[in-house]
Design a protein around this motif. Structure first.
Motif, mmCIF file in Angstrom:
data_model
loop_
_atom_site.group_PDB
_atom_site.id
_atom_site.type_symbol
_atom_site.label_atom_id
_atom_site.label_comp_id
_atom_site.label_asym_id
_atom_site.label_seq_id
_atom_site.Cartn_x
_atom_site.Cartn_y
_atom_site.Cartn_z
ATOM 1 N N GLN A 243 32.799 43.202 28.793
ATOM 2 C CA GLN A 243 33.919 42.892 27.773
ATOM 3 C C GLN A 243 33.478 43.717 26.316
ATOM 4 O O GLN A 243 34.421 44.373 25.838
ATOM 5 C CB GLN A 243 34.208 41.420 27.471
ATOM 6 C CG GLN A 243 35.103 41.317 26.765
ATOM 7 C CD GLN A 243 36.528 41.713 27.612
ATOM 8 O OE1 GLN A 243 36.789 41.798 28.668
ATOM 9 N NE2 GLN A 243 37.671 42.239 26.802
ATOM 10 N N ASP A 271 47.583 39.376 35.340
ATOM 11 C CA ASP A 271 46.514 40.154 35.806
ATOM 12 C C ASP A 271 45.175 39.805 35.524
ATOM 13 O O ASP A 271 44.215 39.676 36.061
ATOM 14 C CB ASP A 271 46.899 41.512 35.820
ATOM 15 C CG ASP A 271 47.978 42.050 36.547
ATOM 16 O OD1 ASP A 271 48.232 41.114 37.386
ATOM 17 O OD2 ASP A 271 48.588 43.226 36.507
ATOM 18 N N VAL A 272 45.061 39.593 34.017
ATOM 19 C CA VAL A 272 43.861 39.423 33.359
ATOM 20 C C VAL A 272 43.427 38.120 33.488
ATOM 21 O O VAL A 272 42.024 37.913 34.003
ATOM 22 C CB VAL A 272 43.965 39.524 31.735
ATOM 23 C CG1 VAL A 272 42.701 38.969 30.992
ATOM 24 C CG2 VAL A 272 44.359 40.947 31.347
ATOM 25 N N GLU A 275 41.587 37.922 37.176
ATOM 26 C CA GLU A 275 40.610 38.514 37.340
ATOM 27 C C GLU A 275 39.516 37.725 36.772
ATOM 28 O O GLU A 275 38.356 37.526 37.075
ATOM 29 C CB GLU A 275 40.630 39.926 36.190
ATOM 30 C CG GLU A 275 40.603 40.915 37.114
ATOM 31 C CD GLU A 275 39.775 42.177 35.929
ATOM 32 O OE1 GLU A 275 39.167 41.830 35.594
ATOM 33 O OE2 GLU A 275 40.479 43.374 36.202
ATOM 34 N N ARG A 276 39.981 36.948 35.749
ATOM 35 C CA ARG A 276 38.969 36.068 35.414
ATOM 36 C C ARG A 276 38.663 34.543 36.061
ATOM 37 O O ARG A 276 37.833 34.120 35.741
ATOM 38 C CB ARG A 276 39.570 35.319 33.650
ATOM 39 C CG ARG A 276 39.272 36.604 32.761
ATOM 40 C CD ARG A 276 38.044 36.976 32.475
ATOM 41 N NE ARG A 276 37.653 38.231 32.426
ATOM 42 C CZ ARG A 276 36.978 38.750 31.572
ATOM 43 N NH1 ARG A 276 36.371 38.332 30.993
ATOM 44 N NH2 ARG A 276 36.877 40.018 31.509
ATOM 45 N N GLU A 306 45.667 44.451 27.517
ATOM 46 C CA GLU A 306 44.545 43.731 28.419
ATOM 47 C C GLU A 306 43.428 43.487 27.783
ATOM 48 O O GLU A 306 42.921 42.381 27.967
ATOM 49 C CB GLU A 306 44.200 44.894 29.414
ATOM 50 C CG GLU A 306 45.349 44.740 30.543
ATOM 51 C CD GLU A 306 45.285 46.094 31.690
ATOM 52 O OE1 GLU A 306 46.355 46.395 32.287
ATOM 53 O OE2 GLU A 306 44.181 46.736 31.475
ATOM 54 N N SER A 310 42.083 39.772 27.355
ATOM 55 C CA SER A 310 40.895 39.238 27.949
ATOM 56 C C SER A 310 39.660 38.663 27.062
ATOM 57 O O SER A 310 38.819 37.859 27.201
ATOM 58 C CB SER A 310 40.150 40.212 28.951
ATOM 59 O OG SER A 310 40.185 41.556 28.386
#
Ligand code: ADP
Length: 416
Positions: A243, A271-272, A275-276, A306, A310
Motif C-alpha cells: 500500500q 472491489d477494494v 480485495e481486503r 482506489e 484502500s
C-alpha cells in the motif's frame, strides 16, 4: 595588461565591452563558442579564428569552434600539446604571433589539410578560467591588413579571458542540465518500477492471504493455527508495504497526471473491499459494507480513487484490534457522494486529528511504533481528493474508534 588596455582605441574598447555583456548573458555553449569566434576575427581584423580547449582526459587540445567559412569543420579534432602552435601557447601561457606558419617548426599542417584552408599568420593567446588556470587557446588566423600588432594581442587576450570564464560557466550549466535530465529519467524509472511492482505483488499476496485464512479456519490443531497466524501476520505486513508503494506513485500529485473520467464509485468501493476481505479475516474483524443500489457517477481518476479507499480501509484494519468491527458506507448527501469508513480501533487524540493529513505525520512516536507504514497514506489521499474536487476529514474518540469521511461531487448523466 592594464597598460595594454589603455592603448586600445575607443572602437575596439566599446566592442569588447559589448562582447563582455553578451558573454555574460549567454549560457548556451555552442552559441557562446560561435560568438567568441566571430568576435575574435572581427576585433583583430582577421580572416578567421578558432578556439581550442584542453581535454582533461587525454591532455590534448581540441578544436571546439572555428570560423566555418575559413576552416571548415574541425570540431573535436585533437592537436598535441608538445608539437603544435596552440600547444606552445598553452604550455608557455604566453601570446604568440607567427607571420608565416609554414616556416615554423611546430606548425601542424594536418589542420590545413583537414580543413582545406591555407593558414599564413596566426595570433594565439591563452584562455584562463575564473581562478586563472589555463583552459584553452584562442587563435586569430590570417590578419587581413599587414601583421598582428601589440594592440591585437591585448584585445584578443582580454576577449580570451572573458571567454574562458563564460565557457567554463556554460559547461557547468550544461553538466547541471545533463545531471538534471539523468535524475529525471532515473526518477521516472523508479516510479514506473514501483507502480509495476506494487501492482504485480498484490495478486499473489491476495491468493496467499485467501488460502492461509481458509486453512486457519479449517484447522483443528492449535499448533498449526498458531503457525498460520504468524503467516497471516507477515502477509498483512506485506500488504501494508505494498500500500505504501502504491502511495509513493502519487507523491508528486500533478493534476495533469490524473486520468479524469466518469465512473461508478460504488464499483470501486466494492472491489477494494472485496480485495481486503482476507486481510481483515486475518485479524478476525467484522467488515460490514453498505452500498447504495443505484450507481454513483463521479468524475475523477479511478486508480487514484482506489488508492484513497484502500488507504482508509488499510488504516482501519491496521489500527483496529483483533475481533473489532469496520463499517464502510457509501451514500448520497445532497449532490455529493459520501464514503464513511468507521472502525472500533485505537482512535486518535483530538489534538492530533488536524495533523494526520500531513505527510509523514504519525500519532505513534517512531521509537515505540507497533504499526508499519510511512505516514503518507492520508496526506496523499487528501492531495488526490483536492485535485479531483473532493474533501476528506475525520472524527475520532480515543479508545473507541475513528470515522473517516470522503466527499466527492456527483455528476449527472450529461457528463458521461
Ligand atoms: P500510516 O498509516 O502509513 O502511518 P497515514 O497517513 O495513513 O500513514 O496515517 C497517518 C497516521 O494517522 C497513522 O500513523 C495513525 O497514527 C493515524 N491514523 C490513520 N488512520 C487511523 C485509524 N483508522 N485509527 C487510528 N489512527 C489512525
Amino acid at each position: 595588461m592594464e597598460s595594454g588596455l589603455e592603448q586600445l582605441d575607443s572602437r575596439r574598447f566599446a566592442r569588447l565591452v559589448e562582447a563582455s555583456r553578451v558573454l555574460n548573458s549567454t549560457s548556451e555553449l555552442s552559441e557562446l563558442l560561435d560568438f567568441i569566434i566571430s568576435e575574435a576575427a572581427a576585433l583583430t581584423n582577421s580572416e578567421g579564428a578558432s578556439l581550442l580547449l584542453l581535454d582533461p582526459d587525454t591532455r590534448e587540445l581540441r578544436f571546439k569552434a572555428t570560423s566555418n567559412e575559413t576552416q571548415g569543420n574541425l570540431t573535436d579534432m585533437a592537436v598535441p600539446l608538445d608539437s603544435s602552435i596552440a600547444g606552445t601557447v598553452f604550455r608557455t601561457n604566453d601570446p604568440l604571433i607567427i607571420e608565416e606558419v609554414s616556416s615554423h617548426p611546430v606548425w601542424n599542417s594536418q589542420v590545413d589539410r583537414a580543413s582545406g584552408f591555407q593558414t599564413h599568420s596566426i595570433l594565439g593567446v591563452p584562455m584562463h578560467n575564473v581562478s586563472g588556470k589555463t583552459v584553452g587557446v584562442l587563435e586569430a588566423v590570417n590578419k587581413l591588413d599587414g601583421a598582428f600588432t601589440p594592440e591585437d594581442v591585448e584585445t584578443l587576450s582580454t576577449l580570451a579571458d572573458l571567454a574562458g570564464v563564460a565557457v567554463e560557466r556554460a559547461r557547468l550549466v550544461d553538466e547541471l542540465k545533463q545531471a538534471y535530465r539523468q535524475l529525471n529519467e532515473l526518477d521516472q524509472l523508479k516510479s514506473e518500477f514501483i507502480a509495476l511492482a506494487s501492482h504485480e505483488l498484490r495478486t499473489p499476496l491476495s491468493i496467499i492471504l485467501g488460502y492461509v485464512s481458509y486453512l486457519r479456519e479449517e484447522t483443528e490443531s492449535p499448533a498449526t493455527a498458531n503457525q498460520l497466524d504468524r503467516v497471516l501476520k507477515a502477509a498483512v505486513r506485506l500488504r501494508s508495504l505494498i500500500q505504501d508503494m502504491l502511495n509513493l506513485q502519487y507523491v508528486e500529485t500533478d493534476k495533469h497526471r490524473l486520468t479524469m473520467e466518469t465512473f461508478n464509485l460504488v464499483n470501486v468501493v466494492r472491489d477494494v473491499v472485496a480485495e481486503r476481505d482476507e486481510t481483515s479475516d486475518a485479524k478476525q474483524l467484522t467488515l460490514c459494507l453498505d452500498l447504495p443500489e443505484e450507481r454513483m457517477a463521479i468524475f475523477g481518476d479511478q486508480g487514484a480513487m482506489e488508492v484513497i479507499v484502500s488507504n482508509l480501509l488499510n488504516n482501519a484494519i491496521k489500527f483496529t484490534a483483533e475481533g473489532g468491527r469496520i463499517d464502510i458506507t457509501l451514500q448520497q448527501r445532497g449532490d455529493e457522494a459520501w464514503l464513511e469508513v468507521r472502525d472500533t480501533g485505537i482512535g486518535i487524540p483530538p489534538e492530533q486529528l488536524g495533523r494526520i493529513f500531513t505527510r509523514f505525520y504519525q500519532v505513534e512516536h517512531h521509537l515505540d511504533r507497533h504499526h508499519e507504514g510511512l505516514g503518507l497514506g492520508l496526506a496523499i489521499a487528501k492531495d488526490l481528493l483536492e485535485a479531483q474536487g473532493g474533501r476528506i476529514w475525520a472524527k475520532s474518540q480515543v479508545g473507541e474508534g475513528s470515522q473517516f469521511f470522503v466527499a466527492m461531487p456527483l455528476v449527472g448523466n450529461d457528463r458521461e
